[in-house]
Design a protein around this motif. Structure first.
Motif, short mmCIF file in Angstrom:
data_model
loop_
_atom_site.label_atom_id
_atom_site.label_comp_id
_atom_site.label_asym_id
_atom_site.label_seq_id
_atom_site.Cartn_x
_atom_site.Cartn_y
_atom_site.Cartn_z
N VAL A 60 0.81 -1.33 0.18
CA VAL A 60 -0.12 -0.12 -0.02
C VAL A 60 0.96 1.33 0.01
O VAL A 60 2.22 1.32 0.67
N GLY A 61 0.45 2.38 -0.74
CA GLY A 61 1.13 3.50 -0.59
C GLY A 61 2.28 3.77 -1.89
O GLY A 61 2.26 2.70 -2.78
N SER A 95 1.39 6.09 6.65
CA SER A 95 0.75 6.97 6.19
C SER A 95 -0.08 6.68 5.06
O SER A 95 -0.79 7.27 4.36
N ALA A 96 0.18 5.29 4.63
CA ALA A 96 -0.39 4.77 3.16
C ALA A 96 -2.12 4.25 3.74
O ALA A 96 -1.96 3.57 4.63
N LYS A 97 -2.89 4.68 2.91
CA LYS A 97 -4.10 4.16 3.09
C LYS A 97 -4.80 3.90 1.81
O LYS A 97 -4.37 4.44 0.79
N LEU A 122 -0.02 16.63 3.86
CA LEU A 122 0.74 16.34 2.80
C LEU A 122 1.50 14.93 2.58
O LEU A 122 1.42 14.60 1.48
N PRO A 123 1.78 14.36 3.86
CA PRO A 123 2.20 13.11 3.83
C PRO A 123 1.63 11.99 3.21
O PRO A 123 1.90 11.37 2.69
N LEU A 124 0.13 12.16 3.43
CA LEU A 124 -0.85 11.37 2.90
C LEU A 124 -0.89 11.34 1.47
O LEU A 124 -0.75 10.26 0.69
N ALA A 125 -0.75 12.72 0.94
CA ALA A 125 -0.82 12.94 -0.42
C ALA A 125 0.56 12.29 -1.17
O ALA A 125 0.38 11.95 -2.40
N ALA A 126 1.37 12.23 -0.46
CA ALA A 126 2.86 11.89 -1.14
C ALA A 126 2.71 10.26 -1.27
O ALA A 126 3.31 9.65 -2.03
N GLN A 127 1.35 9.55 -0.77
CA GLN A 127 1.48 8.06 -0.63
C GLN A 127 0.54 7.74 -1.92
O GLN A 127 0.15 6.65 -2.05
N LEU A 128 -0.29 8.71 -2.56
CA LEU A 128 -1.19 8.30 -3.42
C LEU A 128 -0.81 7.86 -4.69
O LEU A 128 0.21 8.23 -5.42
N ARG A 129 -1.44 6.81 -5.22
CA ARG A 129 -0.78 6.30 -6.62
C ARG A 129 -2.34 5.90 -7.41
O ARG A 129 -3.37 5.91 -6.94
N ALA A 130 -1.70 5.57 -8.73
CA ALA A 130 -3.18 5.50 -9.61
C ALA A 130 -4.04 4.59 -9.18
O ALA A 130 -3.72 3.46 -8.67
N GLY A 131 -5.28 5.10 -9.31
CA GLY A 131 -6.28 3.96 -8.93
C GLY A 131 -6.85 4.48 -7.46
O GLY A 131 -8.11 3.92 -7.12
N ASP A 132 -6.09 4.81 -6.63
CA ASP A 132 -6.52 5.25 -5.25
C ASP A 132 -7.74 6.15 -5.21
O ASP A 132 -7.73 7.03 -6.10
#
Lengths: 328, 237
Positions: free
Chosen positions: A108-109, A184-186, A283-293
């Motif tokens: 995740v992340g 931090s990844a969800k 912003l740390p949460l935003a840094a973990q976003l990837r395609a499809g999240d």
């Protein structure tokens, strides 16, 4: 002394806390997209919080060290190992000369920040060691790392040396940073926002959409910004705005209605309407976003944004003090 | 003058909304605000980012809070400091920084001037007339942005205004002098771009190894000087 990358991974670059003071010349802030994670990992390695580490996107790394170093990492749910021993996030870990460290794809992340005692000792350019991947300067030759690269490491602090002694037997420290800091990844992220100057340019339906619907992260995202495939945010008017300063966290809406959440490598000025801003503490949460999240946005007051930030800074201060007790 | 939050770590000082009517006057006011805020040394302020009609004020909220400011009053506190800084600066205002005039050599060789014919066609002029008009004009650097060191220039003669390409080029060479709508600019780095390229300068507009890293800054006056292909190839600084 240095470390050598057998495999440099999908996108790995040298980053520190970023490059301040040159926005008037069009130079982006840059730096680790999760500055907090880098600071924590630096503390765990016995470094200054501002030392340079590696920002790792989607893993795929193998590396070897020439001498004994303390390492630490924070970020998404990565599988990090030395040989067959897993190295958990948020722990000080000892690496011996010739140990091979592997970092695999995250479950995740998207990103992790790896620090090494002594820091990565590339030259400062405009006051920072961060790699500007767009303008190609800073970091190692102004570029993302490649297979076979060697990275110079700095002189280790007294604290790092005492950590090396302390970890001689156990390799992974029994203490760690708080678990919520390193996960931090969800799978569905809620980002808290405050209103942007152009909030009122959007009609009620659009604002409802922004604060209720789930937005899907596009594969077209990078260190400049997270792009969303939808839903679309329609503007009331189509006036061209005069370009003005934007910042990491700014959510801007281009004419196609698909919002862009700006990150650390964003340009210094922009002309799209700014509907909202993600608060710094998220912003740390935003840094973990990837395609499809999937992402939802939730409005808070600016006063709350500062309270959350202050609370986290105080937690970090307590952690810093707690960590220094191991230095004896 | 309106001051609004730009997220939780910056504010935008809005100098003037009437940019289109008085770009030069507005720019002067923007640069005045920058100077006054530099002099104000507001605690926690990291840097100032001027653009056409605004000045971005970037600050560290934790440093502001450490000045015994309640988290709920950070914006009010820093807004007040900005207003004080501007009022104080007004009183001691007297001498104005003299605008620099920078000469930028440009080679209009067809190999560099990818869109010169297109611009000429659009303006219903010959290529030579376009070049003559382009270099006979004084420009003003409105702001630096897009990529490091990229100057947005005001002053392009109305006749030369040419719409941007519908599909941007994937790569434009460093030093390319270009027209985008009613604006003109110079690409300091190799980058994608949709503006009409009419020439190339041998000057280095951005060099991260020098400080300041950009050749130009907002408020500079600029004039293009035509050079031959041979002068371009042998240009020394």
């Amino acid at each position: 002394m240095s470390l050598s990358l057998t495999r440099a991974g999908f996108l790995t670059s040298v980053q520190d806390l970023g490059r301040n003071g040159f926005r008037q010349f069009g130079v982006s802030l840059g730096g680790a997209l999760d500055v907090f994670a880098l600071r924590v990992a630096n503390l765990l390695a016995g470094n200054d919080e501002s030392d340079a580490g590696l920002e790792i996107t989607l893993g795929g790394l193998r590396m070897r060290f020439e001498d004994k170093r303390v390492i630490a990492w924070c970020g998404g749910e990565f599988d990090v190992r030395v040989g067959s021993t897993p190295l958990p996030a948020g722990h000080s870990c000892l690496l011996n000369a010739d140990d091979e460290l592997t970092i695999n794809q995250p479950k995740v992340g998207c990103r992790a920040w790896l620090t090494i005692s002594g820091g990565i000792d590339v030259p400062f350019v405009l006051g920072s060691r961060s790699t500007d991947l767009r303008a190609n300067f800073g970091g190692l030759d102004g570029r993302a790392l490649r297979d076979g690269d060697g990275l110079p490491l700095g002189k280790q602090s007294e604290f790092s040396r005492s950590l090396i002694d302390l970890l001689r037997e156990q390799r992974v420290a029994s203490w760690s940073s708080p678990a919520e800091w390193s996960s931090s990844a969800k799978t569905e992220t809620v980002l808290r926002i405050i209103r942007g100057v152009d909030w009122s340019r959007f009609n009620d339906v659009t604002i409802q959409r922004l604060t209720r619907d789930a937005f899907v992260v596009s594969s077209d995202s990078d260190r400049m910004g997270v792009r969303f495939d939808g839903p679309e945010l329609r503007r009331n008017d189509d006036v061209d705005l005069v370009s003005e300063a934007v910042a990491p966290g700014t959510i801007q809406v281009p004419p196609n209605g698909r919002p862009i959440l700006l990150l650390g490598d964003c340009q210094t000025i922009g002309g799209y309407p700014k509907i909202a801003h993600v608060i710094t503490v998220d912003l740390p949460l935003a840094a973990q976003l990837r395609a499809g999240d999937r992402v939802r946005f939730s409005e808070v007051s600016i006063a709350d944004a500062y309270r959350f930030l202050l609370e986290r800074e105080r937690q970090l201060e307590r952690f810093r003090i707690g960590l220094s007790l191991h230095d004896s | 003058m309106k001051i609004t939050p730009l997220g939780d770590s910056a504010l935008t000082v809005r100098v003037d909304d009437r940019f289109k009517d008085a770009p030069e006057k507005t720019l002067k006011e923007v640069l005045n605000v920058v100077r006054r805020l530099e002099d104000a040394h507001i605690p926690g302020v990291i840097e100032l980012a001027p653009a056409y009609t605004t000045v971005g004020v970037f600050f560290d909220p934790i440093r502001v809070i450490n000045c015994a400011v309640e988290p709920g009053s950070v914006v009010e506190w820093i807004t007040q400091k900005i207003c004080e800084g501007l009022a104080h600066g007004k009183r001691k205002q007297g001498g104005r920084a003299v605008a620099r005039v920078v000469e930028v050599p440009v080679c209009y060789d067809p190999e560099f001037a990818l869109d010169l014919d297109h611009v000429a066609q659009h303006a219903q002029m010959s290529a030579k007339e376009v070049v003559d008009l382009h270099r006979a004009t004084d420009y003003l650097v409105n702001c630096i942005g897009f990529t490091p060191g990229f100057p947005y220039l005001a002053g392009l003669p109305e006749k030369l205004a040419t719409p941007r390409h519908a599909t941007p080029r994937k790569e434009i060479a460093a030093g390319s002098v270009a027209i985008g709508g009613r604006q003109s600019g110079i690409y300091p780095l190799r980058s994608p771009g949709g503006w009409n390229v009419i020439g190339r300068t041998p000057l280095r507009l951005f060099d991260p190894q020098t400080n300041p890293p950009a050749l130009l800054r907002a408020g500079d006056r600029l004039r293009f000087q035509a050079i031959s292909r041979q002068e371009f190839e042998t240009w020394t600084f």
